[in-house]
Design a protein around this motif. Structure first.
Motif, short mmCIF file in Angstrom:
data_model
loop_
_atom_site.label_atom_id
_atom_site.label_comp_id
_atom_site.label_asym_id
_atom_site.label_seq_id
_atom_site.Cartn_x
_atom_site.Cartn_y
_atom_site.Cartn_z
N ALA A 252 0.66 -1.22 -0.11
CA ALA A 252 0.20 -0.24 0.05
C ALA A 252 1.35 1.31 -0.25
O ALA A 252 0.58 1.68 -0.59
CB ALA A 252 -1.16 -0.17 1.59
N VAL A 253 1.96 1.05 0.88
CA VAL A 253 2.89 2.27 0.97
C VAL A 253 3.16 2.27 -1.10
O VAL A 253 3.65 3.51 -0.78
CB VAL A 253 3.92 1.86 1.67
CG1 VAL A 253 5.17 3.36 1.76
CG2 VAL A 253 3.41 2.44 3.21
N THR A 254 4.42 1.14 -0.88
CA THR A 254 4.45 1.89 -2.06
C THR A 254 3.18 2.00 -3.22
O THR A 254 3.67 2.76 -4.48
CB THR A 254 5.16 -0.09 -3.07
OG1 THR A 254 6.03 -0.73 -1.64
CG2 THR A 254 5.34 0.39 -4.37
N GLU A 255 2.09 1.50 -3.69
CA GLU A 255 1.74 2.41 -4.62
C GLU A 255 1.50 3.62 -4.39
O GLU A 255 0.92 4.24 -5.54
CB GLU A 255 0.18 1.31 -4.92
CG GLU A 255 0.12 -0.24 -4.90
CD GLU A 255 -1.33 -0.91 -4.47
OE1 GLU A 255 -1.91 -0.20 -4.57
OE2 GLU A 255 -1.26 -1.62 -4.87
N PHE A 256 1.07 3.88 -2.93
CA PHE A 256 1.09 5.50 -2.92
C PHE A 256 1.86 6.26 -2.91
O PHE A 256 1.62 7.53 -3.56
CB PHE A 256 0.38 4.94 -1.29
CG PHE A 256 0.44 7.23 -1.15
CD1 PHE A 256 -0.70 7.96 -1.28
CD2 PHE A 256 2.01 7.65 -0.72
CE1 PHE A 256 -0.60 9.02 -1.15
CE2 PHE A 256 1.91 8.74 0.55
CZ PHE A 256 0.65 10.44 -0.50
N LEU A 257 3.33 5.94 -3.17
CA LEU A 257 5.01 6.51 -3.08
C LEU A 257 4.51 6.36 -4.57
O LEU A 257 5.03 7.86 -5.23
CB LEU A 257 5.36 5.99 -2.95
CG LEU A 257 5.96 6.34 -1.20
CD1 LEU A 257 7.25 5.39 -1.24
CD2 LEU A 257 6.02 7.57 -0.71
N VAL A 258 3.76 5.52 -5.40
CA VAL A 258 4.11 5.64 -6.39
C VAL A 258 2.96 6.95 -7.41
O VAL A 258 3.53 7.23 -8.43
CB VAL A 258 3.79 4.01 -7.67
CG1 VAL A 258 3.75 4.02 -8.95
CG2 VAL A 258 5.33 3.68 -7.28
N LYS A 259 2.44 7.09 -6.70
CA LYS A 259 1.11 7.66 -7.59
C LYS A 259 1.13 9.43 -6.87
O LYS A 259 -0.15 10.33 -6.89
CB LYS A 259 -0.16 7.11 -7.47
CG LYS A 259 -0.23 5.71 -7.49
CD LYS A 259 -1.88 5.69 -6.51
CE LYS A 259 -3.15 4.20 -7.56
NZ LYS A 259 -3.80 3.56 -6.89
N VAL A 260 2.10 9.20 -5.83
CA VAL A 260 2.46 10.88 -6.25
C VAL A 260 2.75 11.83 -6.67
O VAL A 260 3.53 11.79 -7.83
CB VAL A 260 4.01 10.84 -4.84
CG1 VAL A 260 4.08 12.51 -4.29
CG2 VAL A 260 3.77 10.70 -3.64
N GLN A 261 1.84 13.18 -7.01
CA GLN A 261 2.57 14.03 -7.63
C GLN A 261 2.39 15.23 -6.80
O GLN A 261 3.28 15.50 -5.60
CB GLN A 261 0.81 14.27 -8.33
CG GLN A 261 0.32 13.13 -9.19
CD GLN A 261 -0.90 12.79 -9.21
OE1 GLN A 261 -1.36 14.66 -9.92
NE2 GLN A 261 -1.88 12.44 -9.99
N PHE A 262 2.95 16.28 -7.89
CA PHE A 262 3.26 17.56 -7.71
C PHE A 262 2.48 18.46 -6.22
O PHE A 262 3.71 18.75 -5.35
CB PHE A 262 3.89 18.53 -8.55
CG PHE A 262 2.74 19.20 -9.37
CD1 PHE A 262 2.12 20.05 -8.94
CD2 PHE A 262 1.85 18.56 -9.95
CE1 PHE A 262 0.84 21.19 -9.36
CE2 PHE A 262 0.85 18.87 -11.09
CZ PHE A 262 0.13 20.13 -10.33
#
Length: 137
Positions: free
Chosen positions: A3-13
């Protein structure tokens, strides 16, 4: 962990903007300079992430401004700005303490021109006495 990895991949500016505002608010609650350095770093990383999205051809094709590069840049900039703000704060405190000290009296400066000579005034004329004339009663 996924879940953390998926969130970090989706981080936007704009996520970095939220982080910058949060660190700025925490700096107001707990002043010290370290959180302000993190806020400045987050704002700069967010600006760089936006530039990467808005201008995709600005960077070489082999350079990818992914989350790992963003986090590394954030960590380095946080350390740089936190140390710079700390050192600047110490320097400012030393300057304020030095300015608050009572300054030594300045030596008397020599006069540029000699003082003018004293003015001599004539003595007042004697007042005529009217003792011979009687006063009316």
């Amino acid at each position: 962990m996924e879940a953390v990895t998926e969130f970090l991949v989706k981080v936007q500016f704009w996520h970095w903007g939220i982080v910058a505002v949060a660190f700025g608010a925490l700096e107001m609650l707990f002043p010290g300079g370290i959180l302000m350095g993190a806020a400045i770093a987050a704002a700069l990383v967010g600006t760089a992430a936006y530039a990467d999205v808005a201008f995709p051809d600005a960077l070489p094709a082999e350079f990818d401004f992914d989350i790992m590069v963003q986090l590394g840049t954030f960590a380095v900039l946080t350390l740089v700005f936190a140390l710079a703000l700390r050192l600047g704060r110490r320097r400012a405190a030393a300057m304020i303490a030095k300015a608050a000290e009572k300054p030594a009296p300045a030596p008397a400066a020599a006069p540029i021109l000699p003082p003018p000579p004293p003015v001599r005034r004539p003595a007042p004329a004697p007042v005529a006495s009217t003792a011979s004339s009687p006063r009316p009663v």
